[in-house]
Design a protein around this motif. Structure first.
Motif, PDB file in Angstrom:
ATOM      1  N   ASN A 364      37.091  43.344  20.153  1.00  0.00           N
ATOM      2  CA  ASN A 364      37.991  42.356  19.559  1.00  0.00           C
ATOM      3  C   ASN A 364      39.279  42.220  20.369  1.00  0.00           C
ATOM      4  N   ALA A 365      39.778  43.354  20.887  1.00  0.00           N
ATOM      5  CA  ALA A 365      40.990  43.299  21.715  1.00  0.00           C
ATOM      6  C   ALA A 365      40.733  42.508  22.996  1.00  0.00           C
ATOM      7  N   LEU A 366      39.584  42.737  23.612  1.00  0.00           N
ATOM      8  CA  LEU A 366      39.230  41.989  24.818  1.00  0.00           C
ATOM      9  C   LEU A 366      39.103  40.500  24.539  1.00  0.00           C
ATOM     10  N   GLU A 367      38.484  40.165  23.408  1.00  0.00           N
ATOM     11  CA  GLU A 367      38.310  38.761  23.045  1.00  0.00           C
ATOM     12  C   GLU A 367      39.655  38.080  22.845  1.00  0.00           C
ATOM     13  N   ARG A 368      40.560  38.759  22.152  1.00  0.00           N
ATOM     14  CA  ARG A 368      41.895  38.181  21.899  1.00  0.00           C
ATOM     15  C   ARG A 368      42.683  38.052  23.194  1.00  0.00           C
ATOM     16  N   LEU A 369      42.630  39.090  24.039  1.00  0.00           N
ATOM     17  CA  LEU A 369      43.362  39.057  25.304  1.00  0.00           C
ATOM     18  C   LEU A 369      42.799  37.980  26.222  1.00  0.00           C
ATOM     19  N   SER A 370      41.471  37.843  26.254  1.00  0.00           N
ATOM     20  CA  SER A 370      40.865  36.851  27.131  1.00  0.00           C
ATOM     21  C   SER A 370      41.294  35.434  26.756  1.00  0.00           C
ATOM     22  N   LYS A 371      41.423  35.170  25.465  1.00  0.00           N
ATOM     23  CA  LYS A 371      41.892  33.853  25.031  1.00  0.00           C
ATOM     24  C   LYS A 371      43.342  33.632  25.439  1.00  0.00           C
ATOM     25  N   ALA A 372      44.135  34.700  25.365  1.00  0.00           N
ATOM     26  CA  ALA A 372      45.559  34.574  25.679  1.00  0.00           C
ATOM     27  C   ALA A 372      45.801  34.317  27.162  1.00  0.00           C
ATOM     28  N   VAL A 373      44.960  34.899  28.022  1.00  0.00           N
ATOM     29  CA  VAL A 373      45.192  34.785  29.467  1.00  0.00           C
ATOM     30  C   VAL A 373      44.232  33.814  30.140  1.00  0.00           C
ATOM     31  N   GLY A 374      43.414  33.124  29.342  1.00  0.00           N
ATOM     32  CA  GLY A 374      42.519  32.116  29.908  1.00  0.00           C
ATOM     33  C   GLY A 374      41.362  32.692  30.685  1.00  0.00           C
ATOM     34  N   ARG A 375      40.874  33.854  30.297  1.00  0.00           N
ATOM     35  CA  ARG A 375      39.714  34.482  30.932  1.00  0.00           C
ATOM     36  C   ARG A 375      38.701  34.845  29.867  1.00  0.00           C
ATOM     37  N   THR A 376      37.434  35.012  30.275  1.00  0.00           N
ATOM     38  CA  THR A 376      36.429  35.441  29.316  1.00  0.00           C
ATOM     39  C   THR A 376      36.595  36.939  29.055  1.00  0.00           C
ATOM     40  N   ALA A 377      36.051  37.377  27.935  1.00  0.00           N
ATOM     41  CA  ALA A 377      36.135  38.792  27.586  1.00  0.00           C
ATOM     42  C   ALA A 377      35.410  39.648  28.631  1.00  0.00           C
ATOM     43  N   HIS A 378      34.298  39.134  29.181  1.00  0.00           N
ATOM     44  CA  HIS A 378      33.552  39.885  30.190  1.00  0.00           C
ATOM     45  C   HIS A 378      34.365  40.050  31.480  1.00  0.00           C
ATOM     46  N   GLU A 379      35.130  39.038  31.844  1.00  0.00           N
ATOM     47  CA  GLU A 379      35.956  39.132  33.050  1.00  0.00           C
ATOM     48  C   GLU A 379      37.059  40.162  32.873  1.00  0.00           C
ATOM     49  N   VAL A 380      37.724  40.119  31.730  1.00  0.00           N
ATOM     50  CA  VAL A 380      38.786  41.093  31.451  1.00  0.00           C
ATOM     51  C   VAL A 380      38.204  42.496  31.395  1.00  0.00           C
ATOM     52  N   ALA A 381      37.060  42.640  30.705  1.00  0.00           N
ATOM     53  CA  ALA A 381      36.426  43.955  30.572  1.00  0.00           C
ATOM     54  C   ALA A 381      35.969  44.488  31.931  1.00  0.00           C
ATOM     55  N   GLY A 382      35.442  43.598  32.788  1.00  0.00           N
ATOM     56  CA  GLY A 382      34.969  44.033  34.095  1.00  0.00           C
ATOM     57  C   GLY A 382      36.074  44.648  34.928  1.00  0.00           C
ATOM     58  N   LEU A 383      37.235  44.018  34.945  1.00  0.00           N
ATOM     59  CA  LEU A 383      38.370  44.535  35.717  1.00  0.00           C
ATOM     60  C   LEU A 383      38.884  45.838  35.119  1.00  0.00           C
ATOM     61  N   GLU A 384      38.936  45.896  33.787  1.00  0.00           N
ATOM     62  CA  GLU A 384      39.428  47.113  33.131  1.00  0.00           C
ATOM     63  C   GLU A 384      38.479  48.285  33.386  1.00  0.00           C
ATOM     64  N   GLU A 385      37.161  48.020  33.297  1.00  0.00           N
ATOM     65  CA  GLU A 385      36.188  49.076  33.550  1.00  0.00           C
ATOM     66  C   GLU A 385      36.213  49.512  35.006  1.00  0.00           C
ATOM     67  N   LEU A 386      36.421  48.576  35.909  1.00  0.00           N
ATOM     68  CA  LEU A 386      36.495  48.913  37.326  1.00  0.00           C
ATOM     69  C   LEU A 386      37.687  49.824  37.604  1.00  0.00           C
ATOM     70  N   GLN A 387      38.811  49.532  36.954  1.00  0.00           N
ATOM     71  CA  GLN A 387      39.990  50.394  37.090  1.00  0.00           C
ATOM     72  C   GLN A 387      39.684  51.810  36.599  1.00  0.00           C
ATOM     73  N   LYS A 388      39.029  51.896  35.439  1.00  0.00           N
ATOM     74  CA  LYS A 388      38.698  53.196  34.860  1.00  0.00           C
ATOM     75  C   LYS A 388      37.671  53.931  35.717  1.00  0.00           C
ATOM     76  N   LEU A 389      36.646  53.220  36.171  1.00  0.00           N
ATOM     77  CA  LEU A 389      35.579  53.815  36.970  1.00  0.00           C
ATOM     78  C   LEU A 389      36.113  54.414  38.262  1.00  0.00           C
ATOM     79  N   LEU A 390      37.033  53.701  38.910  1.00  0.00           N
ATOM     80  CA  LEU A 390      37.550  54.143  40.212  1.00  0.00           C
ATOM     81  C   LEU A 390      38.835  54.945  40.114  1.00  0.00           C
TER      82      LEU A 390
END
Length: 614
Positions: A364-390
């Motif tokens: 739900n946080a990703l969905e809300r943030l994605s709407k606020a910044v004009g990105r899909t939830a998957h795009e926001v999640a992908g970058l966040e997961e990449l940061q965590k992974l690396l």
């Protein structure tokens, strides 16, 4: 806005030398003597001085705040806990610009139960002074609407506009009755007492969930069967099945903890979002989203949010489940326990059930943030997961990816693609024809490409765009060897850019990330896996397309040399000038002669050759 070494910064840095090594609260003030930030510290001198040294390491939010600080004040207290309590009080009093402020501008929603012979259950946007009872308030209209639809479906309650008992038998039952979605109150065959018992069961279901209700219904079903009331037993059996079907159709309705808040936080360079999912009576009852604009460190967000949120909350559950730990957890837990008046458990998710509950909050946080910044939830999640992974220090908003393409020792080229905020930025794509490497050597090729790219950065960094902008992350199409080849190049330029390789499986999909001397599995990071797959596919496509273009040009160049007097250099000059066969065919004899530096007669000969040969 980057804070710089101004006379004010130097003066404030000097002032921090007089601060005590005690816990306390500090107040940052602007030129108008307004308090713009309030913070707490275990050691005042260390914390406050950190704002005025190593300015380049600050986040954008901190840099912006520091650039506006004209002075600061402080209050010494006896403990870190006292500092936290005082910080909460001062933030509430002054509402400083750079603190997390929970501005709740949402409307409230209720479940309405009318008071009449045949009550109705519906969703309401406000609590009126009418002849009805209300459950709530809830901040999520979705939660209320879903609950009302669910309970009306399970208990087969009427949702039409008929009035009972006035409209009994006035017309034939509607489609819902024939679809077994309504008990058909309009037929007049259900007594007021039976119907009101159904409403009572429905309200109990809304308040306490399905476990208690199912146990009671099973007992009624068994009693009915023993009394040979098979029709009643069958109806109760169907009711239990409907409740269980609803329960399995939703990812998380119940938890093993009777009273719990589940909290998750996500962010990108523009904003952060914290979502609170509330469980009461072991049932999901509400959801709240809070957006905070600017660049944020999620560890600080969690600490500040929990403090602000529960300092003014009327309802503090005994269990709070978090998506991640943060530095001040123990002192925040102490404050929550004091505010509640009994022990509070502040837990970081680690079991599968806990991770599933946190997953709902995070989704739900990703969905809300994605709407606020004009990105899909998957795009926001992908970058966040990449940061965590690396294990990156910040979200990789600007990523460059490189691939080498060749056919033997000829036509060696490279492609550079750029993804910004999880999407291709095609204006920043670049092509490289290898100059120094003349044999098939991917490692040497990667070194040459990155050397040329970083040299261009030094030449164009004042522009801040294209080659003048450094990436947050470099991804190479290759493994550990590629990373080992490129890292020394980056370090030689005095730059600190994370460099990783994308290791493919036998189906040409990214199976792991290659670090310096090791591989990191991407299993369990679906959004990051998808993002890297797109990057790898795009950079491969871009590089190989360029390689084919070069090969085609080379073939065409050789063809042109069949014209007497047109050598390799003249052919290359023609290709460089006109670019395509179509453009060459449109060129006049004079234009061809001028580029090839031949006479008009040879230009006409060249024109006729191009027209007939291609």
């Amino acid at each position: 806005m980057q804070a710089t070494e101004t006379p004010t910064i130097l003066r404030l840095r000097e002032k921090t030398h007089t601060l005590p090594l005690d816990p306390g609260v500090y107040l940052m003030k602007n030129k108008d003597n307004e308090i713009i930030y309030v913070g707490k510290a275990k050691v005042l001198k260390n914390r406050v001085s950190s704002y005025f040294i190593n300015l380049s390491s600050h986040t954008p939010k901190v840099s912006k705040m520091v650039s506006q600080v004209e002075n600061f004040d402080y209050i010494v207290v006896g403990s870190e806990f006292e500092a936290l309590v005082l910080e909460c009080s001062l933030i509430k009093l002054h509402s400083p610009k750079y603190n997390i402020l929970l501005k709740d501008d949402k409307g409230y929603h209720y479940v309405k139960v009318t008071r009449e012979d045949y009550p109705r259950i519906s969703a309401a946007k406000q609590k009126l002074d009418d002849d009805a009872d209300y459950l709530g308030p809830y901040t999520s209209s979705y939660t209320v609407t879903q609950a009302v639809e669910e309970v009306n479906k399970i208990f087969k309650l009427p949702t039409c506009n008929k009035k009972f008992p006035q409209d009994f038998n006035k017309e034939r039952p509607c489609l819902n009755y024939h679809l077994h979605l309504c008990n058909g109150i309009c037929t007049g065959k259900i007594s007021k007492a039976v119907y009101q018992q159904e409403i009572k069961n429905a309200i109990g279901y809304l308040k306490r969930g399905s476990k208690e209700l199912i146990a009671g219904l099973q007992k009624q079903m068994e009693d009915a069967a023993e009394n040979l009331e098979f029709e009643k037993a069958a109806a109760l059996r169907d009711r239990i099945a409907a409740i269980e079907k609803i329960g399995t159709g939703q990812r998380v309705i119940m938890t093993d903890v009777k009273e719990q808040d589940v909290i998750a936080a996500v962010s990108n360079k523009d904003a952060a979002c914290v979502t609170v999912v509330k469980f009461r009576e072991a049932r999901l009852v509400d959801k709240q989203d809070y957006l905070f604009y600017d660049a944020f460190d999620l560890d600080q967000v969690r600490s500040e949010f929990l403090t602000r949120y529960y300092n003014s909350a009327e309802d503090i559950p005994n269990s709070i489940l978090l998506d991640a730990d943060f530095e001040d957890r123990e002192v925040v837990l102490q404050l929550l326990t004091q505010r509640r008046g009994s022990r509070v458990f502040l837990t970081v998710a680690h079991t599968s059930d806990q991770n599933r509950a946190v997953g709902i909050a995070r989704g739900n946080a990703l969905e809300r943030l994605s709407k606020a910044v004009g990105r899909t939830a998957h795009e926001v999640a992908g970058l966040e997961e990449l940061q965590k992974l690396l294990g990156l220090s910040k979200t990789p908003e600007y990523i460059e990816s490189y691939d080498i393409s060749n056919l033997g020792d000829t036509g060696i080229v490279a492609g550079m693609v750029v993804f910004e905020n999880g999407r291709p930025l095609k204006s920043a794509y670049r092509k490289f024809s290898l100059k120094d490497v003349v044999t098939q050597d991917d490692y040497a090729s990667m070194r040459e490409v990155l050397t040329r790219r970083l040299q261009r950065y030094l030449q164009e960094k004042e522009s801040g765009v294209g080659f003048g902008r450094l990436p947050d992350l470099i991804l190479l199409d290759g493994g550990k060897g590629h990373v080992a080849a490129v890292l020394p190049v980056v370090k030689a330029f005095g730059l600190d850019i994370p460099v990783y390789g994308m290791v493919k499986d036998n189906r040409h999909r990214t199976r792991a990330i290659a670090a310096d001397g090791k591989e990191v599995s991407v299993a369990g990071y679906q959004s990051a896996f998808t993002l890297m797959g797109k990057l790898q596919e795009e950079v491969h496509r871009y590089a190989i397309t360029y390689q084919r273009q070069k090969r085609k040009q080379q073939t065409f160049s050789l063809k042109l040399t069949e014209v007497p007097g047109i050598g390799k250099k003249k052919a290359e000059a023609l290709l460089l000038k006109f670019g395509t066969i179509a453009a060459l065919k449109k060129a006049t004899a004079s234009e061809l002669a001028a580029v090839a530096k031949v006479n008009e007669q040879k230009g006409e000969e060249l024109r006729q050759f191009i027209e007939n040969a291609f």
